[in-house]
Design an enzyme around this catalytic site. Structure first.
Site, mmCIF file in Angstrom:
data_model
loop_
_atom_site.group_PDB
_atom_site.id
_atom_site.type_symbol
_atom_site.label_atom_id
_atom_site.label_comp_id
_atom_site.label_asym_id
_atom_site.label_seq_id
_atom_site.Cartn_x
_atom_site.Cartn_y
_atom_site.Cartn_z
ATOM 1 N N LYS A 109 0.843 -1.216 0.000
ATOM 2 C CA LYS A 109 0.000 0.000 0.000
ATOM 3 C C LYS A 109 0.871 1.256 0.000
ATOM 4 C CE LYS A 109 -1.836 1.578 4.050
ATOM 5 N NZ LYS A 109 -1.471 2.979 4.344
ATOM 6 N N ASN A 110 1.849 1.295 0.892
ATOM 7 C CA ASN A 110 2.597 2.541 1.072
ATOM 8 C C ASN A 110 3.651 2.764 -0.009
ATOM 9 O OD1 ASN A 110 1.012 3.127 3.202
ATOM 10 N ND2 ASN A 110 2.520 2.604 4.781
ATOM 11 N N CYS A 115 -6.090 13.105 12.878
ATOM 12 C CA CYS A 115 -5.743 11.717 12.587
ATOM 13 C C CYS A 115 -5.791 10.919 13.883
ATOM 14 C CB CYS A 115 -4.351 11.669 11.985
ATOM 15 S SG CYS A 115 -3.724 10.017 11.760
ATOM 16 N N ARG A 140 0.369 14.583 13.135
ATOM 17 C CA ARG A 140 0.805 14.369 11.756
ATOM 18 C C ARG A 140 0.770 15.613 10.860
ATOM 19 N NH1 ARG A 140 -1.464 8.766 9.535
ATOM 20 N NH2 ARG A 140 0.427 8.858 8.292
ATOM 21 N N ASP A 162 4.330 0.599 12.159
ATOM 22 C CA ASP A 162 3.141 -0.064 11.589
ATOM 23 C C ASP A 162 3.003 -1.522 12.030
ATOM 24 O OD1 ASP A 162 2.485 2.264 10.307
ATOM 25 O OD2 ASP A 162 3.304 1.683 8.369
ATOM 26 N N ARG A 199 -8.806 -0.449 4.223
ATOM 27 C CA ARG A 199 -7.885 0.551 3.682
ATOM 28 C C ARG A 199 -6.531 -0.073 3.370
ATOM 29 N NH1 ARG A 199 -6.474 4.752 7.504
ATOM 30 N NH2 ARG A 199 -5.015 5.027 5.815
#
Ligand code: EPU
Length: 418
Positions: free
Chosen positions: A22-23, A117, A122, A306, A398
């Site tokens: 994803k990132n 967030c 952030r 993460d 997501r």
């Protein structure tokens, strides 16, 4: 709103294919804005955040076509807008990744500020500061970043903090700038390296990605390319932790073992036996209970933030006491209270979660609060006695492709309920 109903108790067994990252996919999709001819991106994961990024490109007039094998073709020749509206940015902070490319190629970008967030404040001040130092005029007004530039100018940028998307935004902007840009204290995450490889395949001249210093020699034009997104290291780590917690044996395929050194070291510390091939990892916990581990999150190559929530879940059922210290985000412990609802013995002291493993968690209704927090609740549910209903799983959608299908394939009892 969909929920996941999970009946715990089955050890994970079998093989699972890892999806594209994803990132990495998000900045790579944003980078297509820099190219004058069509680009084909392969191994793009089917995720809500990717759909949001595709929607954002579509909003600008970019033509995006996706085939049934998740190859994404992007053609920017019909672009007619240089804005990222609040409605899209508020659902996905990574939308800010269009700022650098739009400004560098079109000299014009109006991008909404991301706003609040669930894991910390952030800000994007370092993205803005870097672009200003490259000559952009930027006003932040009415919740929007209004940026204008003739041609960005290469310069030396020292980033006060290691920022992943900040490094990516500035690297993309510098690719079309006049002269050479040096990014000092750059993020070294594998996703930054993947973006640099993709940009180089478009004709950019980037050296040093994966180290503290990235040097980007600006070019006048970038062309389309064909690029395969790297495997998702966080998805990989999540299935390995699930296997370790449940006393299972799992082989993850199409993975990138080299991107997971810190996570694999910690998994070995839990007592798991790990074997590695070129693109696979096998973890064997064969009916044993993991040992609790101490975790300290920091930018790559240290332990990734993460993966922190997933290791909190592991410590919750491990033998002994382990601490998890979060240093990247200030508020990334929303999963702790939910894990406590399942019977975990965890207390928070500042930015450290101290957890003494219990022999058994018990199913309960729990609420997902952000993407990785949701993953930790799913993992805890897999070992809890009885049923756990995980609410607000749109967070999971997501970032985890087909999670319930993959878990079912590994022998877990998981069902999506409306
Ligand atoms: N920061 C600033 N100013 C800035 C930029 C960052 O103060 O201008 C601070 C942040 O507030 C944070 C720290 O710097 O405390 C690091 O944040 P970073 O910018 O590196 O995070 P990010 O780029 O917004 C990416 C990932 C996150 C991942 C972090 C850290 C993407 C799209 N997102 O976020 O992924 O946690 O790096 O590795 O790449 C996830 O996938 O669940 C996720 C949250």
């Amino acid at each position: 709103m969909d929920k996941l109903l999970i009946t715990g108790g089955s050890p994970l067994q079998g093989e699972v294919r890892i999806s594209g990252s994803k990132n990495a996919a998000l900045p790579i999709l944003a980078s297509t804005l820099l190219t004058e001819t069509p680009t084909l991106i392969k191994n793009v994961p089917h995720l809500r955040d990717v759909t949001t990024m595709v929607g954002l490109l579509g909003h600008m007039g970019v033509e995006v076509t996706i085939d049934d094998r998740l190859n994404v073709q992007v053609d920017t020749s019909s672009i007619h807008s240089y804005s990222a509206p609040y409605d899209l940015v508020k659902t996905m902070r990574a939308s800010v990744l269009v700022l650098g490319p739009l400004l560098a190629r079109f000299g014009h970008a109006d991008v909404s500020l991301p706003g609040g967030c669930a894991i910390g404040s952030r800000p994007v001040n370092l993205h803005i500061q870097g672009l200003r130092q490259m000559g952009a005029e930027i006003n932040v007004e009415n919740g929007y970043i209004h940026a204008r530039a003739k041609r960005l100018q290469g310069t030396v940028l020292y980033l006060d903090l290691v920022t992943v998307t900040g490094t990516e935004n500035l690297m993309m902007a510098a690719a079309l700038a006049e002269g050479t840009t040096v990014l000092e204290n750059a993020a070294k995450e594998p996703e930054v390296v993947d973006l640099a490889h993709c940009l180089n395949s478009m004709g950019a001249k980037i050296q040093g990605a994966g180290t503290d210093t990235i040097e980007i020699q600006g070019v006048e034009h970038l062309h389309g390319t064909e690029y395969v997104v790297l495997p998702d290291r966080i998805e990989t780590g999540t299935y390995l932790v699930a296997a370790a917690m449940t006393g299972g044996q799992v082989r993850v395929k199409q993975a990138d073992p080299a991107s997971l050194d810190a996570v694999l070291a910690k998994l070995r510390e839990t007592g798991a036996q790990i074997q590695i091939g070129a693109d696979w990892i096998e973890l064997n916990m064969a009916g044993r209970r993991p040992t609790a581990v101490d975790i300290y999150t920091a930018p790559h190559p240290a332990f990734p933030t993460d993966m922190q929530a997933q290791f909190c879940a592991l410590n919750a059922v491990a033998q002994g006491t382990g601490t998890v210290t979060e240093t990247v985000f200030e508020n990334r412990f929303m999963h702790i209270q939910e894990l406590q609802r399942l019977g975990a013995d965890i207390r928070l002291e500042g930015n450290t979660a101290i957890c003494t493993g219990v022999e058994q968690l018990f199913g309960a209704p729990v609420m997902a609060t952000d993407l990785r927090a949701s993953a930790s609740l799913v993992l805890a549910a897999l070992v809890a006695k009885g049923d756990t209903l995980v609410d607000r799983i749109y967070h999971l959608d997501r970032g985890y492709e087909c999670m319930e299908e993959k878990l079912m394939q590994l022998g877990c009892e998981v069902r999506r309920v409306p």
